[in-house]
Design a protein around this motif. Sequence first.
Motif, PDB file in Angstrom:
ATOM      1  N   VAL A  87      49.330  58.819 -41.079  1.00 15.16           N
ATOM      2  CA  VAL A  87      48.448  59.981 -41.115  1.00 15.16           C
ATOM      3  C   VAL A  87      48.859  60.898 -42.260  1.00 15.16           C
ATOM      4  CG1 VAL A  87      47.619  61.998 -39.850  1.00 15.16           C
ATOM      5  CG2 VAL A  87      48.051  59.849 -38.637  1.00 15.16           C
ATOM      6  N   GLN A  88      47.944  61.130 -43.189  1.00 14.43           N
ATOM      7  CA  GLN A  88      48.230  62.006 -44.319  1.00 14.43           C
ATOM      8  C   GLN A  88      48.091  63.470 -43.894  1.00 14.43           C
ATOM      9  OE1 GLN A  88      49.770  61.049 -46.929  1.00 14.43           O
ATOM     10  NE2 GLN A  88      48.363  60.271 -48.484  1.00 14.43           N
ATOM     11  N   VAL A  89      49.071  64.273 -44.297  1.00 18.39           N
ATOM     12  CA  VAL A  89      49.085  65.695 -43.954  1.00 18.39           C
ATOM     13  C   VAL A  89      49.218  66.508 -45.237  1.00 18.39           C
ATOM     14  CG1 VAL A  89      50.281  67.528 -42.693  1.00 18.39           C
ATOM     15  CG2 VAL A  89      50.126  65.226 -41.711  1.00 18.39           C
ATOM     16  N   ALA A  90      48.424  67.554 -45.351  1.00  8.21           N
ATOM     17  CA  ALA A  90      48.493  68.458 -46.495  1.00  8.21           C
ATOM     18  C   ALA A  90      48.721  69.872 -46.003  1.00  8.21           C
ATOM     19  CB  ALA A  90      47.215  68.368 -47.325  1.00  8.21           C
ATOM     20  N   ARG A  91      48.903  70.787 -46.946  1.00  6.17           N
ATOM     21  CA  ARG A  91      49.086  72.181 -46.557  1.00  6.17           C
ATOM     22  C   ARG A  91      48.388  73.090 -47.546  1.00  6.17           C
ATOM     23  NH1 ARG A  91      53.797  74.211 -49.497  1.00  6.17           N
ATOM     24  NH2 ARG A  91      52.897  74.359 -51.601  1.00  6.17           N
ATOM     25  N   LEU A  92      48.064  74.293 -47.045  1.00  3.13           N
ATOM     26  CA  LEU A  92      47.608  75.409 -47.862  1.00  3.13           C
ATOM     27  C   LEU A  92      48.374  76.643 -47.395  1.00  3.13           C
ATOM     28  CD1 LEU A  92      43.788  74.684 -47.751  1.00  3.13           C
ATOM     29  CD2 LEU A  92      45.084  74.953 -49.881  1.00  3.13           C
ATOM     30  N   ILE A  93      48.962  77.382 -48.323  1.00  7.29           N
ATOM     31  CA  ILE A  93      49.621  78.636 -47.971  1.00  7.29           C
ATOM     32  C   ILE A  93      48.574  79.735 -47.925  1.00  7.29           C
ATOM     33  CG2 ILE A  93      51.326  80.347 -48.712  1.00  7.29           C
ATOM     34  CD1 ILE A  93      52.923  78.035 -49.929  1.00  7.29           C
ATOM     35  N   CYS A  94      48.673  80.580 -46.912  1.00  7.16           N
ATOM     36  CA  CYS A  94      47.605  81.540 -46.648  1.00  7.16           C
ATOM     37  C   CYS A  94      48.092  82.986 -46.706  1.00  7.16           C
ATOM     38  CB  CYS A  94      47.001  81.298 -45.263  1.00  7.16           C
ATOM     39  SG  CYS A  94      46.336  79.635 -45.045  1.00  7.16           S
ATOM     40  N   ASP A  95      47.176  83.873 -47.051  1.00 11.17           N
ATOM     41  CA  ASP A  95      47.361  85.308 -46.866  1.00 11.17           C
ATOM     42  C   ASP A  95      46.752  85.683 -45.516  1.00 11.17           C
ATOM     43  OD1 ASP A  95      48.524  85.907 -49.461  1.00 11.17           O
ATOM     44  OD2 ASP A  95      46.548  85.478 -50.282  1.00 11.17           O
ATOM     45  N   VAL A  96      47.244  86.761 -44.928  1.00 13.00           N
ATOM     46  CA  VAL A  96      46.787  87.182 -43.607  1.00 13.00           C
ATOM     47  C   VAL A  96      45.906  88.416 -43.750  1.00 13.00           C
ATOM     48  CG1 VAL A  96      47.502  87.878 -41.291  1.00 13.00           C
ATOM     49  CG2 VAL A  96      48.911  86.266 -42.599  1.00 13.00           C
ATOM     50  N   TYR A  97      44.748  88.371 -43.098  1.00 15.46           N
ATOM     51  CA  TYR A  97      43.774  89.453 -43.166  1.00 15.46           C
ATOM     52  C   TYR A  97      43.381  89.914 -41.766  1.00 15.46           C
ATOM     53  CZ  TYR A  97      42.791  89.135 -48.195  1.00 15.46           C
ATOM     54  OH  TYR A  97      42.892  89.193 -49.558  1.00 15.46           O
ATOM     55  N   ARG A  98      42.957  91.166 -41.692  1.00 11.33           N
ATOM     56  CA  ARG A  98      42.389  91.697 -40.454  1.00 11.33           C
ATOM     57  C   ARG A  98      40.930  91.259 -40.337  1.00 11.33           C
ATOM     58  NH1 ARG A  98      45.144  95.289 -37.509  1.00 11.33           N
ATOM     59  NH2 ARG A  98      47.032  96.255 -38.353  1.00 11.33           N
ATOM     60  N   PRO A  99      40.327  91.392 -39.126  1.00  6.72           N
ATOM     61  CA  PRO A  99      38.938  90.960 -38.936  1.00  6.72           C
ATOM     62  C   PRO A  99      37.933  91.674 -39.841  1.00  6.72           C
ATOM     63  CG  PRO A  99      39.999  91.240 -36.812  1.00  6.72           C
ATOM     64  CD  PRO A  99      40.958  91.774 -37.839  1.00  6.72           C
ATOM     65  N   ASP A 100      38.270  92.895 -40.298  1.00  3.41           N
ATOM     66  CA  ASP A 100      37.352  93.632 -41.162  1.00  3.41           C
ATOM     67  C   ASP A 100      37.464  93.251 -42.635  1.00  3.41           C
ATOM     68  OD1 ASP A 100      39.800  94.730 -41.743  1.00  3.41           O
ATOM     69  OD2 ASP A 100      39.321  96.748 -41.047  1.00  3.41           O
ATOM     70  N   GLY A 101      38.253  92.212 -42.927  1.00  3.83           N
ATOM     71  CA  GLY A 101      38.372  91.741 -44.307  1.00  3.83           C
ATOM     72  C   GLY A 101      39.400  92.486 -45.135  1.00  3.83           C
ATOM     73  N   PRO A 103      43.320  93.185 -46.175  1.00  2.00           N
ATOM     74  CA  PRO A 103      44.616  92.494 -46.085  1.00  2.00           C
ATOM     75  C   PRO A 103      45.508  93.140 -45.037  1.00  2.00           C
ATOM     76  CG  PRO A 103      44.010  92.824 -48.379  1.00  2.00           C
ATOM     77  CD  PRO A 103      43.015  93.594 -47.568  1.00  2.00           C
ATOM     78  N   PHE A 104      46.173  92.316 -44.231  1.00  2.00           N
ATOM     79  CA  PHE A 104      47.045  92.810 -43.177  1.00  2.00           C
ATOM     80  C   PHE A 104      48.313  93.389 -43.786  1.00  2.00           C
ATOM     81  CE2 PHE A 104      50.384  91.421 -39.946  1.00  2.00           C
ATOM     82  CZ  PHE A 104      50.304  92.621 -39.243  1.00  2.00           C
ATOM     83  N   GLU A 105      48.622  94.629 -43.432  1.00  2.00           N
ATOM     84  CA  GLU A 105      49.763  95.330 -44.023  1.00  2.00           C
ATOM     85  C   GLU A 105      51.108  94.743 -43.601  1.00  2.00           C
ATOM     86  OE1 GLU A 105      48.508  97.648 -40.288  1.00  2.00           O
ATOM     87  OE2 GLU A 105      47.583  96.457 -41.892  1.00  2.00           O
ATOM     88  N   GLY A 106      51.097  93.864 -42.595  1.00  2.00           N
ATOM     89  CA  GLY A 106      52.332  93.237 -42.140  1.00  2.00           C
ATOM     90  C   GLY A 106      52.569  91.860 -42.728  1.00  2.00           C
ATOM     91  N   ASP A 107      51.747  91.457 -43.709  1.00  2.00           N
ATOM     92  CA  ASP A 107      51.894  90.146 -44.334  1.00  2.00           C
ATOM     93  C   ASP A 107      52.886  90.249 -45.495  1.00  2.00           C
ATOM     94  OD1 ASP A 107      51.616  87.622 -45.406  1.00  2.00           O
ATOM     95  OD2 ASP A 107      49.631  87.984 -46.262  1.00  2.00           O
ATOM     96  N   PRO A 108      54.054  89.598 -45.409  1.00  2.00           N
ATOM     97  CA  PRO A 108      55.051  89.698 -46.481  1.00  2.00           C
ATOM     98  C   PRO A 108      54.526  89.228 -47.834  1.00  2.00           C
ATOM     99  CG  PRO A 108      56.019  88.728 -44.515  1.00  2.00           C
ATOM    100  CD  PRO A 108      54.547  88.786 -44.282  1.00  2.00           C
ATOM    101  N   ARG A 109      53.679  88.210 -47.834  1.00  2.00           N
ATOM    102  CA  ARG A 109      53.123  87.717 -49.105  1.00  2.00           C
ATOM    103  C   ARG A 109      52.260  88.798 -49.754  1.00  2.00           C
ATOM    104  NH1 ARG A 109      49.181  83.769 -51.311  1.00  2.00           N
ATOM    105  NH2 ARG A 109      50.342  82.266 -52.590  1.00  2.00           N
ATOM    106  N   GLY A 110      51.570  89.561 -48.920  1.00  2.00           N
ATOM    107  CA  GLY A 110      50.755  90.658 -49.433  1.00  2.00           C
ATOM    108  C   GLY A 110      51.596  91.766 -50.045  1.00  2.00           C
ATOM    109  N   VAL A 111      52.779  92.006 -49.472  1.00  2.00           N
ATOM    110  CA  VAL A 111      53.679  93.025 -50.032  1.00  2.00           C
ATOM    111  C   VAL A 111      54.100  92.632 -51.441  1.00  2.00           C
ATOM    112  CG1 VAL A 111      55.948  94.128 -49.795  1.00  2.00           C
ATOM    113  CG2 VAL A 111      54.515  93.778 -47.778  1.00  2.00           C
ATOM    114  N   LEU A 112      54.476  91.375 -51.631  1.00  2.00           N
ATOM    115  CA  LEU A 112      54.869  90.916 -52.959  1.00  2.00           C
ATOM    116  C   LEU A 112      53.693  91.009 -53.930  1.00  2.00           C
ATOM    117  CD1 LEU A 112      56.756  89.651 -55.002  1.00  2.00           C
ATOM    118  CD2 LEU A 112      56.253  87.395 -54.012  1.00  2.00           C
TER     119      LEU A 112
END
Length: 443
Positions: A87-101, A103-112
Amino acid sequence: MSHYTKQDIMRLVEENDVEFIRLQFTDVFGTLKNVAITARQLEKALDNKCMFDGSSVDGFVRIDESDMYLYPDLDTFSIFSWRSSSVQVARLICDVYRPDGIPFEGDPRGVLKKVLRKAAKMGYNFCVGPECEFFLFHTDEEGRPTTITHEKAGYFDVAPLDLGENARRDIVLTLEEMGFEIEASHHEVAPAQHEIDFKYTNALKTADNIMTFKLVVKSIAKRHGLYASFMPKPITEVDGSGMHINMSLWNNGKNIFADSKGKLGISEVGYHFLAGVLKYAPEMALITNPLINSYKRLVPGYEAPIDITWSTSNRSPLVRIPAARGVGTRLEFRSPDAAANPYLTLAVCLAAGLAGVQEGMDPGPQMSGNQYEMSNEERAAAEIRSLPRDMRESIRAFRNSEFMKEILGEHIFNMYLNAKTKELQSYQSQVTDWEINEYLYKI
């Protein structure tokens, strides 16, 4: 760097018979998380419609505001080539967002990303090359990790002394298959300790690469019947594992830290950046050295820094300027360890350096000689500041830092501070084996 479209991702998934895609993100404390979907759900994920429960992730949100969305970064698409199943498996790294579109202020990637935008407005691209160290230990009969190793190898030793050579080779080859450019790999100072260095690139990709690196190292080690640990100091009286951060600023393909006419071949911007890192090092320590165990690595005599100094000539100071000049000119920040969240670590390093540039800070004179051999009187006479000696000191410096609160935002700052305070309180309430061995038969 690739620039994929949605159509590119869907085509790659189909052409490579990928059946599962991991939508990866990182929590506040640097732990990799994921939501796995089948290829049939890929289009939904690429439309940013994949939702998860944020209240179940450490440092994210309360149960009454739990809905979060994953926005995949298409350029992070990669296939896990090491998996032995069909079974082939891939990945995508994601940013985290709130339902209103938003960016979630608690997402470390967003801080950087936020600090990187500030650097871009100043005309800078922040490039980083990490030096990641780790141990390869045996597991017990039930597959649980131990700190046992049968090898006696040391710095740069080879097989048969280096019993982890085959595992390290497979790790390197797997990383290269995933697009890493590996510059060097070798046995480190302590038995069972290893280092793999990959080429510098922009800071966001480097942070993503560090998270991927740790996953690959652990996965390949397990295939060899070993356990890979990034714990800063798993064994008493041997060198601990660090994650040295090599940093430089670039503009239009030019390394801004380099200046052939400058003192020591370093530009004024480079010196100002260095001064900012030195100034804020104590306040950053809870991010760069996040565990109680981290401070057992930062002790004299084990090639880890203890004082806030810089040098071009030795490896005992906090920041070293390696000999390379021109495009290779860089600052090596030596205190961080791989237990740190790479997104937050690179964010605070960059923010500190930029503050130094903006305020024209002076790093002071470089230190020569072995600082481990300096007396307290010599340190005081030279007005040398020290890094926090334990997590209590680190928490105090972090708590009082308006700089850290501004960079991390109140959400992460408060969540992180509360969690680390509880961690310290839990540790202090425990009766350790050392105490039993030291006191039980004496009192």
